[in-house]
Design an enzyme around this catalytic site. Structure first.
Site, PDB file in Angstrom:
ATOM      1  N   GLY A 236     -85.030  22.162 -72.394  1.00 29.36           N
ATOM      2  CA  GLY A 236     -84.975  23.092 -71.272  1.00 29.36           C
ATOM      3  C   GLY A 236     -86.063  24.149 -71.267  1.00 29.36           C
ATOM      4  O   GLY A 236     -85.957  25.123 -70.517  1.00 29.36           O
ATOM      5  N   GLU A 272     -84.869  19.461 -78.423  1.00 26.99           N
ATOM      6  CA  GLU A 272     -85.202  18.201 -77.734  1.00 26.99           C
ATOM      7  C   GLU A 272     -85.793  18.467 -76.349  1.00 26.99           C
ATOM      8  O   GLU A 272     -85.177  18.153 -75.335  1.00 26.99           O
ATOM      9  CB  GLU A 272     -83.966  17.286 -77.653  1.00 26.99           C
ATOM     10  N   GLY A 274     -88.128  17.975 -73.041  1.00 25.19           N
ATOM     11  CA  GLY A 274     -88.699  16.863 -72.285  1.00 25.19           C
ATOM     12  C   GLY A 274     -89.879  17.374 -71.481  1.00 25.19           C
ATOM     13  O   GLY A 274     -91.041  17.231 -71.848  1.00 25.19           O
ATOM     14  N   CYS A 350     -91.536   8.658 -43.153  1.00 23.36           N
ATOM     15  CA  CYS A 350     -91.116   9.145 -41.840  1.00 23.36           C
ATOM     16  C   CYS A 350     -89.956  10.111 -41.990  1.00 23.36           C
ATOM     17  O   CYS A 350     -88.865   9.876 -41.467  1.00 23.36           O
ATOM     18  CB  CYS A 350     -90.711   7.966 -40.967  1.00 23.36           C
ATOM     19  N   TYR A 379     -90.676  13.944 -65.077  1.00 25.23           N
ATOM     20  CA  TYR A 379     -89.761  13.904 -63.933  1.00 25.23           C
ATOM     21  C   TYR A 379     -90.551  13.720 -62.635  1.00 25.23           C
ATOM     22  O   TYR A 379     -90.382  14.477 -61.669  1.00 25.23           O
ATOM     23  CB  TYR A 379     -88.922  15.180 -63.859  1.00 25.23           C
TER      24      TYR A 379
HETATM   25  C1  LIG Z   1     -82.726  16.356 -69.907  1.00 33.24           C
HETATM   26  C2  LIG Z   1     -82.261  16.768 -71.241  1.00 33.24           C
HETATM   27  C3  LIG Z   1     -83.145  17.377 -72.133  1.00 33.24           C
HETATM   28  C4  LIG Z   1     -84.557  17.745 -71.765  1.00 33.24           C
HETATM   29  O1  LIG Z   1     -84.594  18.747 -70.801  1.00 33.24           O
HETATM   30  P1  LIG Z   1     -86.004  19.380 -70.364  1.00 33.24           P
HETATM   31  O2  LIG Z   1     -85.650  20.379 -69.345  1.00 33.24           O
HETATM   32  O3  LIG Z   1     -86.834  18.268 -69.838  1.00 33.24           O
HETATM   33  O4  LIG Z   1     -86.611  19.975 -71.589  1.00 33.24           O
HETATM   34  C5  LIG Z   1     -82.686  17.667 -73.398  1.00 33.24           C
HETATM   35  N1  LIG Z   1     -81.410  17.373 -73.766  1.00 33.24           N
HETATM   36  C6  LIG Z   1     -80.529  16.803 -72.923  1.00 33.24           C
HETATM   37  C7  LIG Z   1     -79.161  16.516 -73.385  1.00 33.24           C
HETATM   38  C8  LIG Z   1     -80.921  16.482 -71.640  1.00 33.24           C
HETATM   39  O5  LIG Z   1     -80.040  15.929 -70.796  1.00 33.24           O
END
Ligand SMILES: *Cc1c(COP(=O)(O)O)cnc(C)c1O
Length: 400
Positions: A236, A272, A274, A350, A379
């Site tokens: 996040g 974790e 992303g 469209c 994403y």
């Molecule tokens: C999507 C997700 C992430 C990654 O979130 P980001 O905002 O991309 O960093 C990490 N852990 C879980 C459980 C997720 O669902």
């Protein structure tokens, strides 16, 4: 503002020389991605494990480029699980996500998934029953995903909140206690606690979440003598689409995690992310098909659109971009252009929702010019509705 140079020189060079037939195209600068991941890893204390949340961008080339810097991957479906296991064999996986099916859990056990993040009592019961069918296997390592209430104002800045309020994600913390008896006598081994409460938080907010999750895990551990060893505080980390040159403050976050880890010896902390790992290393490059003025406003229609790059429509922002001017205009009539004015960049769909950037001032934009949309490494393609209107798919180029 049109964002000049929100593109690496190598990606810009390739974007300029791609044959027109290759457009639209996703370009990824894997060297820039590796350099960024190396810097993120270096900003974190050694004891903290860095996982990559594969759903942000599961392209095998991306997973492989990150492999030297991460200690594993977080996957959120059976599809991701099988895909990531094959793309980066031998690296640890954690399987999370609400609504895991029996088939997915069987697959996870069959692939010897290193960690399973259990999201409900019912899921835990099912997992225990399936694990009992495999008595020859090693015990299954499980983390309970909890949806802790948020501290005051803590998730206020979040772009997306998965927890800290009623949600389908994770366990209500009051139900976590009820899970403990379910583990007794099973082949499941409770390793720790997982929480991923929100996406789009800055370092101080994420550190407050991490501290609260860790303290909650320790209290549960001590109340029940569980001997937990891990706390996964989720992803996040914020990516600011309005400030494409800004980066999440990994140095401050790393320093804060070091202090947190020092206060909790015996617990291994894991994160974790992303989006914050991969967003900045990808571009969606296309060409301007037409420019027109409608009721006093300028519109540039590009080849492709939000069916390839849904991010700005999904999040409601203007995707930052760089104009790559071209001289190629071979038609015998005047070249459509917008000069020193705000331009809305839309795609070929469209629907009025097919907007990539709205009323953005540009110095000059002409039909035939190329546009590189930045921050398209996470994403982006993989959350887009590819089949709508049956336009051709983009091409993909990975610069190594
Ligand atoms: C999507 C997700 C992430 C990654 O979130 P980001 O905002 O991309 O960093 C990490 N852990 C879980 C459980 C997720 O669902």
């Amino acid at each position: 503002m049109e964002h000049r140079l929100v593109i690496t020189p190598r990606a810009a060079a390739l974007a300029g020389r791609l044959p027109a037939g290759d457009l639209p195209s996703y370009l990824y600068d894997l060297a820039a991605l590796g350099e960024h991941a190396r810097a993120v890893r270096a900003a974190l204390p050694e004891s903290v494990e860095l996982s990559y949340a594969a759903k942000a961008n599961p392209a095998p080339e991306i997973l492989t480029a990150l492999a030297p810097y991460v200690s594993g991957y977080e996957v959120s479906s059976g599809g991701e699980l099988a895909h990531v296991r094959e793309a980066v064999p031998g690296l640890p996986l954690a399987f999370g996500g609400p609504g895991k099916t029996e088939d997915e859990l069987r697959l996870a056990l069959g692939l010897r998934t290193e960690r399973i993040h259990a999201e409900s009592e019912s899921e835990l019961r099912l997992l225990a029953a399936l694990a009992a069918e495999r008595p020859g296997d090693a015990p299954v390592d499980v983390l309970l995903r909890v949806n802790l209430p948020a501290g005051d104002g803590e998730l206020g800045g979040a772009a997306l909140a998965m927890g800290g309020r009623p949600s389908p994600f994770g366990l209500d913390p009051r139900r976590a206690e009820a899970c403990l008896p379910l583990l007794r006598g099973t082949r499941l081994r409770l390793r720790g606690i997982h929480a991923h409460l929100a996406s789009g938080l800055d370092a101080p907010a994420l550190l407050a979440v991490a501290a609260r999750v860790t303290a909650w895990a320790r209290a549960l551990d001590e109340r029940h003598g569980l001997g937990l060893t891990e706390v996964n505080v989720g992803g996040g980390m914020a990516v600011d689409y309005a400030r494409p040159h800004a980066r999440f403050d990994w140095a401050a976050y790393g320093a804060g995690l070091a202090a947190l880890a020092a206060g909790h010896p015996g617990y291994r902390l894991r994160i974790e992310p992303g989006r914050a790992l991969t967003a900045h290393s990808g571009w969606y490059v296309t060409e301007v098909l037409d420019i027109k003025h409608s009721h006093g406003e300028a519109f540039a229609v590009v080849r492709g659109g939000t069916h390839h790059l849904r991010t700005p429509a999904a999040k409601g922002h203007d995707q930052p971009f760089t104009v790559l001017p071209t001289d190629a205009w071979e038609r015998p009539w005047p070249r459509p252009a917008a000069l020193d004015e705000p331009v809305t960049i839309s795609g070929q769909l469209c629907t009025p929702k097919d907007v990539l950037a709205r009323a953005v001032p540009v110095a000059e934009l002409r039909a035939g010019d190329r546009i590189a949309f930045a921050m398209a490494g996470a994403y982006a393609w993989n959350i887009s509705h590819h089949d709508f209107l049956m336009h051709p798919a983009p091409t993909f180029h990975f610069l190594s």
